[in-house]
Write a protein that holds these residues in place. Structure first.
Motif, PDB file in Angstrom:
ATOM      1  N   ALA A 419       0.837  -1.148   0.032  1.00  0.00           N
ATOM      2  CA  ALA A 419      -0.136   0.130   0.019  1.00  0.00           C
ATOM      3  C   ALA A 419       1.015   1.479   0.000  1.00  0.00           C
ATOM      4  CB  ALA A 419      -0.848  -0.035   1.116  1.00  0.00           C
ATOM      5  N   LEU A 420       1.935   1.276   0.879  1.00  0.00           N
ATOM      6  CA  LEU A 420       2.922   2.339   0.790  1.00  0.00           C
ATOM      7  C   LEU A 420       3.505   2.470  -0.596  1.00  0.00           C
ATOM      8  CD1 LEU A 420       4.280   4.574   2.556  1.00  0.00           C
ATOM      9  CD2 LEU A 420       6.028   2.743   3.018  1.00  0.00           C
ATOM     10  N   LYS A 421       3.752   1.577  -1.408  1.00  0.00           N
ATOM     11  CA  LYS A 421       4.443   1.769  -2.657  1.00  0.00           C
ATOM     12  C   LYS A 421       3.310   2.199  -3.737  1.00  0.00           C
ATOM     13  CE  LYS A 421       6.391  -0.673  -6.634  1.00  0.00           C
ATOM     14  NZ  LYS A 421       6.353  -1.743  -7.539  1.00  0.00           N
ATOM     15  N   ALA A 422       1.993   1.801  -3.423  1.00  0.00           N
ATOM     16  CA  ALA A 422       1.058   2.365  -4.418  1.00  0.00           C
ATOM     17  C   ALA A 422       0.693   4.055  -4.152  1.00  0.00           C
ATOM     18  CB  ALA A 422      -0.193   1.613  -4.240  1.00  0.00           C
ATOM     19  N   GLU A 423       0.773   4.115  -2.787  1.00  0.00           N
ATOM     20  CA  GLU A 423       0.494   5.541  -2.402  1.00  0.00           C
ATOM     21  C   GLU A 423       1.772   6.561  -3.078  1.00  0.00           C
ATOM     22  OE1 GLU A 423       0.426   8.044   1.690  1.00  0.00           O
ATOM     23  OE2 GLU A 423       0.325   6.021   1.853  1.00  0.00           O
ATOM     24  N   THR A 424       2.998   6.020  -3.116  1.00  0.00           N
ATOM     25  CA  THR A 424       3.937   6.754  -3.260  1.00  0.00           C
ATOM     26  C   THR A 424       4.064   6.793  -5.115  1.00  0.00           C
ATOM     27  OG1 THR A 424       5.419   5.898  -1.862  1.00  0.00           O
ATOM     28  CG2 THR A 424       6.748   6.890  -3.584  1.00  0.00           C
ATOM     29  N   GLU A 425       3.400   5.796  -5.803  1.00  0.00           N
ATOM     30  CA  GLU A 425       3.112   5.766  -7.122  1.00  0.00           C
ATOM     31  C   GLU A 425       2.233   6.948  -7.626  1.00  0.00           C
ATOM     32  OE1 GLU A 425       4.354   1.153  -8.529  1.00  0.00           O
ATOM     33  OE2 GLU A 425       2.200   1.744  -7.663  1.00  0.00           O
ATOM     34  N   ASP A 426       1.057   7.000  -6.856  1.00  0.00           N
ATOM     35  CA  ASP A 426       0.145   7.882  -7.116  1.00  0.00           C
ATOM     36  C   ASP A 426       0.524   9.250  -6.914  1.00  0.00           C
ATOM     37  OD1 ASP A 426      -1.794   6.204  -7.779  1.00  0.00           O
ATOM     38  OD2 ASP A 426      -2.945   6.241  -5.933  1.00  0.00           O
ATOM     39  N   LYS A 427       1.604   9.753  -5.919  1.00  0.00           N
ATOM     40  CA  LYS A 427       2.278  10.960  -5.655  1.00  0.00           C
ATOM     41  C   LYS A 427       3.203  11.349  -6.762  1.00  0.00           C
ATOM     42  CE  LYS A 427       2.001  10.739  -0.409  1.00  0.00           C
ATOM     43  NZ  LYS A 427       2.631  10.760   0.732  1.00  0.00           N
ATOM     44  N   LEU A 428       3.794  10.353  -7.304  1.00  0.00           N
ATOM     45  CA  LEU A 428       4.709  10.422  -8.307  1.00  0.00           C
ATOM     46  C   LEU A 428       3.724  10.942  -9.503  1.00  0.00           C
ATOM     47  CD1 LEU A 428       7.438  10.628  -9.518  1.00  0.00           C
ATOM     48  CD2 LEU A 428       7.335   8.257  -9.934  1.00  0.00           C
TER      49      LEU A 428
END
Length: 448
Positions: A419-428
């Motif tokens: 979930a943390l990776k998905a959240e960071t991908e969205d932020k990028l």
């Protein structure tokens, strides 16, 4: 016609063999500029300004007028009365002239004139000097064209920025859909892994439920993204004047990012090209011309001309008469100066105010460009920072996956890492979108 050909060729290139329409950002902006109502009106305003200029130019030429008048009075407008009496009759003998031998009686006579008539007049007048009002009026008309041209440019800039915002919003949603699909693929593989472990008695059912719940949450998110993309696409189509098509594909790419330095331009070089700055300068020019135009009202006016008329009393057997004249006219306003002096002072004050506004807003425009440059660099730095975080979250997910596979951590830790990776991908994705818009904003604010 050029725009029409461009659009036809562009639309042809947008359609692939399956009839699916593809649209690039440049094509979207071109269509928006061609179809947007505000842009159309700004161009019509420019056309109207050109017509005003042509009208002002005609004031250099002579003014020609013609009029006709006809009337029939109840009583003659002019009556001439002649007293009657005995009138001597000449009998042909010169000696009898002094003492006539015969008389003829003449009754009283009354003659009425202008009982009916028709009058035609043609007048031609050429102004020689009108206090520079004709020249100043033409310059004001030219200035109006320049102002409308700048306003047209500002309208086009607004629709370009609006189109890019809406275009990239669709691209952002498409990228987020890819992120959700990747996340769902991960959960599908994890679900199979946990299910096998559960069937072999290596884990509890609660772990399997955690994965299933997360899958359902992502499916809801996927539906929300699909609806959001539909609305965003409909909004874009409305802006560019294109009929909405669910299969429309946008070919934008968030990965193509240039360094901020490639866009930089000194504010001093960009300022004179800003339409807003030029409008402020034209405002100063306009107040000066208005003052000059007002001053012309208090100066003498000189003109020359010719007039001709034809008068016919509409009497049987009586011919009409024609006459003409040449004239010069000089008008000198005198009492107008009493109030006009105050009006001129008012216009001088307004001219000073316009100059003050120019100086004040010049600094604000510089500040606006500097802020856009800071925002551009900040957006780029945000991308680099988010990329670094994404690398860390990706590595963190790999470590957690290995640890979970070896039974060293719980399933919740692995789900949290993913979930943390998905959240960071969205932020990028959001950071790249902000950078794209920051580039557009900076280019528009620096008149490019």
């Amino acid at each position: 016609m050029k725009c029409f050909v461009f659009l036809v060729l562009g639309l042809g290139s947008m359609l692939n063999l399956n009839g699916q329409m593809r649209l690039t950002l440049e094509e979207s902006k071109a269509m928006a500029l061609e179809n947007n109502g505000n842009v159309k009106n700004s161009r019509l305003e420019l056309d109207a300004a050109w017509e005003t200029k042509k009208e002002a130019f005609t004031n250099y030429f002579p003014k020609i007028s013609a009029s006709a008048f006809g009337m029939k009075a109840m009583d003659p407008l002019l009556e001439i009365g002649m007293k009657g009496g005995d009138l001597p009759v000449y009998d042909g003998t010169p000696a009898n002239l002094a003492n006539p031998l015969q008389y003829a009686y003449m009754p009283d006579v009354n003659i009425g004139l202008f009982n009916q008539m028709a009058l035609g007049i043609v007048n031609i007048q050429q102004p020689l000097y009108a206090g520079s009002k004709i020249k100043t009026g033409n310059r004001l008309a030219e200035l109006n064209i320049e102002v409308k041209e700048m306003q047209r440019k500002l309208s086009e800039n607004d629709i370009i920025l609006k189109t890019e915002q809406q275009y990239w919003q669709v691209i952002v949603i498409q990228e987020k859909q890819k992120t959700v699909d990747s996340y769902l693929d991960f959960l599908d593989r994890l679900h199979n892994q946990v299910n096998n472990a559960y069937e072999n008695g290596l884990t509890i059912r609660n772990d399997l439920l955690k994965v299933s719940i997360k899958q359902q949450e992502l499916k809801v998110t996927k539906i929300q993204l699909e609806n959001g993309k539909k609305l965003a696409l409909m909004q874009l189509c409305q802006t560019i004047g294109l009929e909405y098509r669910p299969t429309l594909l946008l070919e934008g790419n968030l990965e193509e990012l240039s360094l901020p330095d490639s866009y930089y331009i000194p504010t001093g070089d960009a300022l004179p090209n800003r339409a807003e700055y030029q409008l402020l300068e034209k405002s100063v020019d306009a107040t000066g011309l208005q003052k000059k135009m007002q001053n012309g009202n208090y100066l003498p006016t000189l003109g020359v001309g010719i007039s001709g008329y034809y008068l016919d009393q509409l009497e049987s057997g009586v011919d009409g008469t024609f006459n003409g004249l040449a004239f010069a006219s000089l008008t000198i306003p005198i009492s107008d100066w009493w109030g006009g002096n105050h009006k001129l002072k008012e216009l001088r004050i307004r001219e000073s105010m316009a100059k003050n506004n120019l100086e004040e807003n010049k600094g604000l425009l510089r500040l606006q460009m500097e802020k856009a440059w800071v925002d551009l660099n900040e957006a780029y730095d945000k991308i680099q920072l988010t990329k670094s975080i994404l690398e860390q979250t990706t590595e963190n997910l790999r470590v957690n996956q290995d640890s979970y596979d070896n039974g060293l951590i719980q399933l919740s830790d692995l789900l949290e890492a993913r979930a943390l990776k998905a959240e960071t991908e969205d932020k990028l994705i959001e950071a790249k979108n902000r950078y794209k818009l920051a580039v557009t904003d900076y280019l528009l604010l620096t008149a490019r």
